[in-house]
Design an enzyme around this catalytic site. Structure first.
Site, PDB file in Angstrom:
ATOM      1  N   PHE A   1      31.586 -47.438  46.486  1.00 16.70           N
ATOM      2  CA  PHE A   1      32.889 -47.067  47.031  1.00 16.70           C
ATOM      3  C   PHE A   1      33.289 -47.995  48.178  1.00 16.70           C
ATOM      4  O   PHE A   1      32.947 -49.170  48.170  1.00 16.70           O
ATOM      5  CB  PHE A   1      32.923 -45.593  47.414  1.00 16.70           C
TER       6      PHE A   1
ATOM      7  N   LYS B   1      34.669 -54.057  42.517  1.00 23.73           N
ATOM      8  CA  LYS B   1      33.563 -54.460  43.406  1.00 23.73           C
ATOM      9  C   LYS B   1      32.354 -54.967  42.618  1.00 23.73           C
ATOM     10  O   LYS B   1      31.791 -56.009  42.939  1.00 23.73           O
ATOM     11  CB  LYS B   1      33.177 -53.262  44.278  1.00 23.73           C
TER      12      LYS B   1
ATOM     13  N   THR C   1      32.324 -56.049  39.482  1.00 25.41           N
ATOM     14  CA  THR C   1      32.744 -57.276  38.795  1.00 25.41           C
ATOM     15  C   THR C   1      32.682 -58.469  39.750  1.00 25.41           C
ATOM     16  O   THR C   1      32.192 -59.550  39.388  1.00 25.41           O
ATOM     17  CB  THR C   1      34.182 -57.100  38.261  1.00 25.41           C
TER      18      THR C   1
ATOM     19  N   LYS D   1      35.290 -42.398  35.289  1.00 24.06           N
ATOM     20  CA  LYS D   1      35.129 -43.776  35.757  1.00 24.06           C
ATOM     21  C   LYS D   1      34.676 -44.734  34.649  1.00 24.06           C
ATOM     22  O   LYS D   1      34.990 -45.915  34.661  1.00 24.06           O
ATOM     23  CB  LYS D   1      34.118 -43.797  36.907  1.00 24.06           C
TER      24      LYS D   1
ATOM     25  N   PHE E   1      44.998 -60.235  39.721  1.00 26.55           N
ATOM     26  CA  PHE E   1      45.684 -59.679  38.556  1.00 26.55           C
ATOM     27  C   PHE E   1      46.846 -60.610  38.211  1.00 26.55           C
ATOM     28  O   PHE E   1      47.439 -61.228  39.105  1.00 26.55           O
ATOM     29  CB  PHE E   1      46.223 -58.278  38.856  1.00 26.55           C
TER      30      PHE E   1
ATOM     31  N   TRP F   1      36.885 -61.927  36.724  1.00 26.98           N
ATOM     32  CA  TRP F   1      37.106 -61.073  35.555  1.00 26.98           C
ATOM     33  C   TRP F   1      37.568 -61.923  34.363  1.00 26.98           C
ATOM     34  O   TRP F   1      37.090 -61.748  33.245  1.00 26.98           O
ATOM     35  CB  TRP F   1      38.155 -60.004  35.875  1.00 26.98           C
TER      36      TRP F   1
ATOM     37  N   ARG G   1      23.246 -51.045  41.348  1.00 28.98           N
ATOM     38  CA  ARG G   1      22.724 -49.720  41.012  1.00 28.98           C
ATOM     39  C   ARG G   1      22.819 -49.485  39.509  1.00 28.98           C
ATOM     40  O   ARG G   1      23.622 -50.102  38.815  1.00 28.98           O
ATOM     41  CB  ARG G   1      23.512 -48.632  41.744  1.00 28.98           C
TER      42      ARG G   1
ATOM     43  N   ALA H   1      27.816 -42.979  46.463  1.00 27.70           N
ATOM     44  CA  ALA H   1      28.102 -43.278  47.874  1.00 27.70           C
ATOM     45  C   ALA H   1      28.965 -42.229  48.536  1.00 27.70           C
ATOM     46  O   ALA H   1      29.041 -42.185  49.757  1.00 27.70           O
ATOM     47  CB  ALA H   1      28.769 -44.643  47.996  1.00 27.70           C
TER      48      ALA H   1
END
Length: 558
Positions: free
Chosen positions: A301, A71, A73, A105, A382, A410, A94, A273
């Site tokens: 999230f 998210k 990225t 994470k 991907f 990405w 954030r 979140a």
């Protein structure tokens, strides 16, 4: 084929001096407070009367899985892509918490060629905002305990103190402690506990305050506990708000940095979140809306948590709403929701993908039909995604009246997000967000608001309140706190309160075990399931991989 790590890509970037980044937004040098060459705080007071002019784009996602969604990225890459197609954009994010950075994470500065920099600074201590929040929080705790030690003039019931100390670290040892040991001179012994800083009410207050004086007024309203005759005790009763505001006078100012492609990035605040309201500060978003044509922001999230709180809490308080919403998904994560083991996600599996797609489609349905907002699905690409899998996602989303765009940010940065950017522009310029609605009304009872979120957003059969929660709801209603919005503390992994229920489960109820007031933030917190406000470290913490050499170069941060 070998890939460079996120930190290796970030360290290869030649950053612009932050004054040049500010120049892109027309920010006067006098409105910048420099933190070295590549970071600055923005003078929000000088910009207070500027009008909003930008389109607001919210980036959210499906329910997270170990396969990853991307998210942040996507948010960074979308802002870069909007600039590439001629729209002056800013990304609002954030600040990362040190708990996840050193835990499971890892960092939260984007990934690949869609990152914000300086990545190491942002993921570590940055400009000291979180430290200031922790000091303000713990100052109030110290003043509370000192008041009790010095005679307890306010008649505070030490068994009903609700204010906890905080630290920005995953430290399960501090969840439940006994403090004040060592005899009469060392305070009154009592049970205590720590929350992680990003779950604290001070964090929420900083992110929801409209200016310094609003911050001070909100701090004054914090409820720290109750008297022996059930009256709430506030920070104002302890005469604490002035000193707390002084500690936070710089922390309330948004931080300006840049992406790898030199797009301005405003990074400020960091509430989780799953246990807090999951959005960056109103100050950051407001500032970006005044300085750009397109403001891209993300909520933590999945859409049932971050986006719901962004819309029902932040937008309600700030008086704005998104012009478009981006819902991020990966084929891999959808197959995981469909029952495929993590080790097998690189294999084509159309049956599992179709089984997992209801998770995405429920988030889409909520954004479109509960909140009334136009949206697009961004598939974070991907190499293992097959044409058949991508086609299936596109077909199912089209049945819901929503377009799908492949996001390759990405691997390619802004260039890989052009198709997504063009669809976002189309949504903002051709489709209306005027039918925006909240999922509940403030005048509803506390239980009705809980049921509205549970049934409309989670698609549950309603809520069940424990006996303790029912008593708390009754007391909060009697005290006049019942007209506030609700901040649900719930697992991020499922629409339900059971993290094992993947996809789009049905036939369940949400168990609410505690309801407390965050009177300064202006919302009620409803804790569900086994959610905790102090996470713990995993068996192998990310911190074990982080190192630094004699030149100051950091490795292992991701």
């Amino acid at each position: 084929m070998s890939y460079k790590s996120d930190i290796e890509i970030a360290q290869e970037c030649t950053m612009l001096p932050i004054q040049q980044v500010a120049d892109q937004l027309g920010v006067d040098p006098e409105q910048l407070e420099l933190y070295g060459r590549y970071k600055a705080k923005l003078d929000i007071h000088a910009m207070k009367d500027m009008p909003r002019k930008a389109k607001l784009v919210l980036v959210t996602a499906i329910s997270p899985t170990p396969a990853g969604e991307g998210k942040t990225t996507t948010s960074v890459g979308l802002a870069d892509a909007l600039n590439k197609v001629g729209k002056k954009s800013v990304v609002c994010l954030r600040e990362p918490s040190l708990g996840p950075v050193f835990g499971v994470k890892g960092g939260a500065a984007g990934g690949g060629y869609a990152q914000v920099v300086p990545m190491e600074d942002i993921n570590l201590l940055f400009t000291g905002d979180f430290h200031a929040i922790g000091i303000a929080n713990n100052l109030l705790a110290a003043m509370l305990d000192n008041h009790i030690q010095q005679g307890n003039e306010l008649n505070i019931d030490v068994r009903r103190i609700t204010w906890k100390r905080v630290v920005d670290m995953n430290d399960r040892q501090l969840r439940h402690i006994v403090c004040g040991m060592g005899g009469k001179v060392n305070d009154v012994p009592r049970e205590e506990g720590f929350d992680i800083t990003v779950a604290s009410e001070i964090m929420a207050i900083l992110c929801l305050a409209s200016d310094l004086m609003d911050l001070k007024q909100r701090l004054a309203r914090i409820v720290v506990g109750y008297t022996r005759d059930d009256k709430p005790i506030t920070a104002h009763d302890l005469k604490a708000e002035g000193a707390m505001t002084a500690v936070l006078k710089d922390a309330i100012k948004p931080n300006l940095v840049q992406t790898l492609e030199h797009t301005p990035a405003i990074i400020h605040g960091g509430p989780f979140a799953n246990i807090a309201h999951g959005c960056n500060s109103i100050q950051a978003t407001e500032t970006a809306l005044k300085l750009s044509e397109y403001t891209v922001t993300e909520a933590g999230f999945a859409a049932d948590l971050g986006a719901e709180k962004f819309l029902d809490i932040k937008c309600r308080m700030a008086g704005f709403h998104p012009d478009a919403v981006v819902i991020v998904a990966t084929v891999r994560a959808l197959k995981y929701h469909g029952g495929v083991a993590k080790a097998d996600l690189n294999q084509e599996h159309l049956e599992a993908l179709e089984k997992g797609l209801p998770n995405l489609l429920q988030h889409v349905d909520n954004i479109k039909n509960v909140f009334g907002l136009p949206c697009v699905v961004a598939i974070n690409a991907f190499p293992t995604d097959t044409d058949a899998e991508l086609k299936l996602v596109e077909e199912k989303c089209r049945e819901k009246g929503v377009n799908v765009r492949l996001s390759e940010v990405w691997a390619k940065g802004g260039e890989g997000g052009k198709a997504l950017a063009e669809e976002v522009i189309r949504l903002c310029e051709e489709e209306s967000s005027d039918s925006f609605l909240f999922s509940y009304e403030l005048d509803d009872s506390i239980e009705d608001k809980l049921n509205a979120i549970a049934t409309k957003i989670y698609h549950a059969d309603g809520v069940e309140l424990t006996a303790a929660a029912k008593k708390q709801v009754q007391q909060l209603t009697q005290l006049g706190f019942d007209k506030m919005p609700i901040c649900m503390a719930k697992t991020q992994y499922s629409f339900s309160d059971d993290p094992a229920k993947l996809g789009a489960p049905r036939g369940f109820k949400i168990t609410v075990r505690e309801v407390k007031v965050n009177a300064g933030a202006g919302f009620l917190v409803a804790k569900t399931g086994d959610i905790m406000t102090m996470p713990g470290l995993p068996k192998v913490p990310a911190a074990e991989r982080i190192d630094i050499d004699e030149t100051g170069k950091i490795t292992g941060l991701f």
